[in-house]
Motif scaffolding. Structure first.
Motif, PDB file in Angstrom:
ATOM      1  N   PHE A  66       0.702  -1.268  -0.184  1.00  0.00           N
ATOM      2  CA  PHE A  66       0.071   0.010   0.138  1.00  0.00           C
ATOM      3  C   PHE A  66       0.851   1.064  -0.093  1.00  0.00           C
ATOM      4  CE2 PHE A  66      -2.535   3.378   1.964  1.00  0.00           C
ATOM      5  CZ  PHE A  66      -3.610   3.357   1.268  1.00  0.00           C
ATOM      6  N   ASN A  67       1.944   1.178   0.670  1.00  0.00           N
ATOM      7  CA  ASN A  67       2.852   2.273   0.833  1.00  0.00           C
ATOM      8  C   ASN A  67       4.002   2.404  -0.335  1.00  0.00           C
ATOM      9  OD1 ASN A  67       2.291   3.751   3.415  1.00  0.00           O
ATOM     10  ND2 ASN A  67       2.212   1.663   4.320  1.00  0.00           N
ATOM     11  N   ALA A  68       4.267   1.246  -0.877  1.00  0.00           N
ATOM     12  CA  ALA A  68       5.223   1.064  -1.791  1.00  0.00           C
ATOM     13  C   ALA A  68       4.630   1.612  -3.332  1.00  0.00           C
ATOM     14  CB  ALA A  68       5.844  -0.113  -1.799  1.00  0.00           C
ATOM     15  N   TYR A  69       3.430   1.502  -3.362  1.00  0.00           N
ATOM     16  CA  TYR A  69       2.739   1.694  -4.640  1.00  0.00           C
ATOM     17  C   TYR A  69       1.596   2.680  -4.347  1.00  0.00           C
ATOM     18  CZ  TYR A  69       5.759  -2.322  -6.185  1.00  0.00           C
ATOM     19  OH  TYR A  69       6.821  -2.873  -6.242  1.00  0.00           O
ATOM     20  N   PRO A  70       1.897   3.738  -4.050  1.00  0.00           N
ATOM     21  CA  PRO A  70       0.625   4.480  -3.887  1.00  0.00           C
ATOM     22  C   PRO A  70      -0.406   5.091  -5.015  1.00  0.00           C
ATOM     23  CG  PRO A  70       2.623   6.033  -4.095  1.00  0.00           C
ATOM     24  CD  PRO A  70       2.999   4.547  -3.969  1.00  0.00           C
ATOM     25  N   ASP A  71       0.159   4.571  -6.128  1.00  0.00           N
ATOM     26  CA  ASP A  71      -0.851   4.806  -7.223  1.00  0.00           C
ATOM     27  C   ASP A  71      -1.573   3.843  -7.792  1.00  0.00           C
ATOM     28  OD1 ASP A  71      -0.395   7.596  -7.192  1.00  0.00           O
ATOM     29  OD2 ASP A  71       1.738   7.496  -8.306  1.00  0.00           O
ATOM     30  N   ALA A  72      -1.094   2.529  -7.444  1.00  0.00           N
ATOM     31  CA  ALA A  72      -1.657   1.120  -7.906  1.00  0.00           C
ATOM     32  C   ALA A  72      -2.843   0.788  -7.568  1.00  0.00           C
ATOM     33  CB  ALA A  72      -0.750  -0.006  -7.339  1.00  0.00           C
ATOM     34  N   ALA A  73      -3.844   0.397  -8.368  1.00  0.00           N
ATOM     35  CA  ALA A  73      -5.060   0.016  -8.228  1.00  0.00           C
ATOM     36  C   ALA A  73      -5.220  -1.138  -7.334  1.00  0.00           C
ATOM     37  CB  ALA A  73      -5.752  -0.150  -9.449  1.00  0.00           C
ATOM     38  N   GLU A  74      -6.658  -1.497  -6.835  1.00  0.00           N
ATOM     39  CA  GLU A  74      -6.665  -2.618  -5.833  1.00  0.00           C
ATOM     40  C   GLU A  74      -6.433  -3.720  -6.613  1.00  0.00           C
ATOM     41  OE1 GLU A  74      -8.687  -6.161  -4.394  1.00  0.00           O
ATOM     42  OE2 GLU A  74      -9.208  -5.019  -6.302  1.00  0.00           O
ATOM     43  N   THR A 223      -3.118  -7.336 -22.181  1.00  0.00           N
ATOM     44  CA  THR A 223      -2.497  -5.963 -21.868  1.00  0.00           C
ATOM     45  C   THR A 223      -3.393  -4.980 -21.788  1.00  0.00           C
ATOM     46  OG1 THR A 223      -0.204  -6.899 -22.352  1.00  0.00           O
ATOM     47  CG2 THR A 223      -0.428  -4.787 -22.265  1.00  0.00           C
ATOM     48  N   ALA A 224      -4.179  -5.027 -23.024  1.00  0.00           N
ATOM     49  CA  ALA A 224      -5.221  -3.926 -23.048  1.00  0.00           C
ATOM     50  C   ALA A 224      -6.326  -3.642 -22.019  1.00  0.00           C
ATOM     51  CB  ALA A 224      -5.818  -3.996 -24.401  1.00  0.00           C
ATOM     52  N   LEU A 225      -6.651  -4.779 -21.736  1.00  0.00           N
ATOM     53  CA  LEU A 225      -7.768  -5.128 -20.684  1.00  0.00           C
ATOM     54  C   LEU A 225      -7.167  -4.745 -19.117  1.00  0.00           C
ATOM     55  CD1 LEU A 225     -10.464  -7.695 -20.278  1.00  0.00           C
ATOM     56  CD2 LEU A 225      -9.670  -6.554 -18.429  1.00  0.00           C
ATOM     57  N   LEU A 226      -5.866  -5.071 -18.905  1.00  0.00           N
ATOM     58  CA  LEU A 226      -5.267  -4.869 -17.632  1.00  0.00           C
ATOM     59  C   LEU A 226      -4.743  -3.480 -17.506  1.00  0.00           C
ATOM     60  CD1 LEU A 226      -2.821  -7.934 -17.585  1.00  0.00           C
ATOM     61  CD2 LEU A 226      -4.698  -7.379 -15.987  1.00  0.00           C
ATOM     62  N   LEU A 227      -4.572  -2.792 -18.512  1.00  0.00           N
ATOM     63  CA  LEU A 227      -4.312  -1.075 -18.646  1.00  0.00           C
ATOM     64  C   LEU A 227      -5.670  -0.403 -18.402  1.00  0.00           C
ATOM     65  CD1 LEU A 227      -1.482  -1.037 -21.567  1.00  0.00           C
ATOM     66  CD2 LEU A 227      -1.248  -0.471 -18.891  1.00  0.00           C
ATOM     67  N   GLU A 229      -8.402  -1.186 -17.169  1.00  0.00           N
ATOM     68  CA  GLU A 229      -8.946  -1.450 -15.664  1.00  0.00           C
ATOM     69  C   GLU A 229      -8.059  -0.884 -14.705  1.00  0.00           C
ATOM     70  OE1 GLU A 229     -12.170  -2.096 -15.152  1.00  0.00           O
ATOM     71  OE2 GLU A 229     -12.571  -2.553 -17.470  1.00  0.00           O
ATOM     72  N   GLY A 230      -7.186  -0.464 -14.972  1.00  0.00           N
ATOM     73  CA  GLY A 230      -6.141   0.084 -13.939  1.00  0.00           C
ATOM     74  C   GLY A 230      -5.300  -0.720 -13.192  1.00  0.00           C
ATOM     75  N   VAL A 231      -5.349  -2.057 -13.397  1.00  0.00           N
ATOM     76  CA  VAL A 231      -4.447  -3.040 -12.854  1.00  0.00           C
ATOM     77  C   VAL A 231      -3.171  -3.015 -13.229  1.00  0.00           C
ATOM     78  CG1 VAL A 231      -4.165  -5.777 -12.614  1.00  0.00           C
ATOM     79  CG2 VAL A 231      -6.635  -4.654 -12.803  1.00  0.00           C
ATOM     80  N   TRP A 232      -2.770  -2.689 -14.428  1.00  0.00           N
ATOM     81  CA  TRP A 232      -1.492  -2.314 -14.895  1.00  0.00           C
ATOM     82  C   TRP A 232      -1.346  -0.952 -15.163  1.00  0.00           C
ATOM     83  CZ3 TRP A 232       0.968  -6.355 -18.645  1.00  0.00           C
ATOM     84  CH2 TRP A 232       1.245  -7.406 -17.963  1.00  0.00           C
ATOM     85  N   GLU A 233      -0.094  -0.427 -15.011  1.00  0.00           N
ATOM     86  CA  GLU A 233       0.362   0.756 -15.616  1.00  0.00           C
ATOM     87  C   GLU A 233       1.244   0.875 -16.633  1.00  0.00           C
ATOM     88  OE1 GLU A 233       1.630   3.703 -12.372  1.00  0.00           O
ATOM     89  OE2 GLU A 233       0.550   2.692 -10.892  1.00  0.00           O
ATOM     90  N   LYS A 234       1.165   1.948 -17.629  1.00  0.00           N
ATOM     91  CA  LYS A 234       1.943   1.859 -18.750  1.00  0.00           C
ATOM     92  C   LYS A 234       3.440   1.447 -18.534  1.00  0.00           C
ATOM     93  CE  LYS A 234      -0.817   5.058 -21.724  1.00  0.00           C
ATOM     94  NZ  LYS A 234      -0.859   6.091 -22.629  1.00  0.00           N
ATOM     95  N   LYS A 235       3.590   2.113 -17.290  1.00  0.00           N
ATOM     96  CA  LYS A 235       5.129   1.663 -17.061  1.00  0.00           C
ATOM     97  C   LYS A 235       5.471   0.101 -16.765  1.00  0.00           C
ATOM     98  CE  LYS A 235       4.930   2.645 -12.120  1.00  0.00           C
ATOM     99  NZ  LYS A 235       5.116   3.371 -10.750  1.00  0.00           N
ATOM    100  N   ASP A 236       4.428  -0.314 -16.463  1.00  0.00           N
ATOM    101  CA  ASP A 236       4.508  -1.941 -16.209  1.00  0.00           C
ATOM    102  C   ASP A 236       4.790  -2.866 -17.758  1.00  0.00           C
ATOM    103  OD1 ASP A 236       4.163  -1.829 -13.563  1.00  0.00           O
ATOM    104  OD2 ASP A 236       2.100  -1.709 -13.862  1.00  0.00           O
ATOM    105  N   VAL A 237       4.430  -2.155 -18.779  1.00  0.00           N
ATOM    106  CA  VAL A 237       4.368  -2.680 -20.108  1.00  0.00           C
ATOM    107  C   VAL A 237       5.720  -2.330 -20.893  1.00  0.00           C
ATOM    108  CG1 VAL A 237       3.117  -2.926 -22.074  1.00  0.00           C
ATOM    109  CG2 VAL A 237       1.946  -2.526 -20.056  1.00  0.00           C
ATOM    110  N   GLN A 238       6.546  -3.140 -21.058  1.00  0.00           N
ATOM    111  CA  GLN A 238       7.976  -3.108 -21.566  1.00  0.00           C
ATOM    112  C   GLN A 238       7.768  -2.892 -23.003  1.00  0.00           C
ATOM    113  OE1 GLN A 238      10.746  -5.670 -20.142  1.00  0.00           O
ATOM    114  NE2 GLN A 238      10.694  -4.868 -18.108  1.00  0.00           N
TER     115      GLN A 238
END
Length: 238
Positions: A66-74, A223-227, A229-238
């Motif tokens: 929770f503290n390490a990823y303040p912008d991460a979705a649930e 990948t498109a669905l994960l992005l 729905e906010g599960v992934w952020e663009k920085k998570d996709v290389q």
């Protein structure tokens, strides 16, 4: 798995270097490392402690993420938590700290292989966490957990996750459903095809992806669905 025959005091000393805590309640510590197959007439084993340790571990890891990823979705936090508290991770840490040799179990249990062996080590580690919590409070348990789990949580930040696997894990959490992939089109010549594939999961809007192979298109759709729905952020996709 050869159990080392140690007195309660010797066991406490053995674990001090890896837990950062010198156990005073030797009876509880012994119980924390005793499998049901070896509990004998005392009826004491680690099952109740395992239950508590699982919850303590989950709380500390949830707070860490929770503290390490303040912008991460649930959804993303849930995926990361699951990766850190699964039996494979716990068994790996148990091996790292030398716990398997300290578990008191019957001969048939000590010779187990595969999944049962992994679960035994994971359960004993959770029980040890509970013993730490009961004697030293949340601070003692947290110090131990962060020592071994925090580096792994940072490694997850750098790891490239498989989109289809991530979507399947998230789908079970978010919708109790399994992703369904469907090919919408196949274009181009046989030697250079282009596939368009959609993926649906529960009531969520489909994700779509394009690729030179079905697998590539499925990964793109996931990948498109994960992005979206906010599960992934663009920085998570290389």
């Amino acid at each position: 798995m050869a159990t080392r025959k140690l007195t309660g005091e010797a066991l406490a000393v053995e674990l001090k270097s890896v837990t950062g805590h010198l156990f005073r309640d030797h009876a509880r510590l012994r119980r924390a490392l005793t499998h049901a197959s070896a509990r004998g007439s005392t009826g004491s084993d680690y099952e109740r402690l395992e239950f508590l340790g699982d919850r303590v571990l989950g709380l500390v890891i949830a707070d860490l993420l929770f503290n390490a990823y303040p912008d991460a979705a649930e959804g993303e936090l849930s995926l990361r938590l699951n990766a850190l508290v699964n039996a494979e991770t716990l068994a790996e840490i148990a091996e790292e700290i030398g716990l398997p040799n300290l578990i008191h179990a019957g001969g048939e249990i000590r010779s187990m292989e595969g999944r049962k062996r992994v679960n035994l080590r994971a359960d004993a580690l959770e029980s040890l966490i509970a013993a730490l919590y009961l004697e030293g409070g949340i601070e003692a348990a947290q110090n131990f957990i962060l020592r071994y789990w925090e580096p792994r949580s940072k490694a997850l930040r750098e790891a490239r996750r498989d989109a289809k696997t991530a979507l399947q894990e998230w789908g079970h959490q978010a919708a109790a459903a399994t992703p369904i992939y469907a090919m919408e089109s196949r274009e181009g010549p046989d030697h250079d095809p282009v596939f368009t594939i959609s993926v649906t999961i529960g009531e969520f809007e489909p994700g779509r992806g394009v690729g030179r192979s079905k697998r590539e298109a499925e990964q793109a759709a996931a990948t498109a669905l994960l992005l979206r729905e906010g599960v992934w952020e663009k920085k998570d996709v290389q």
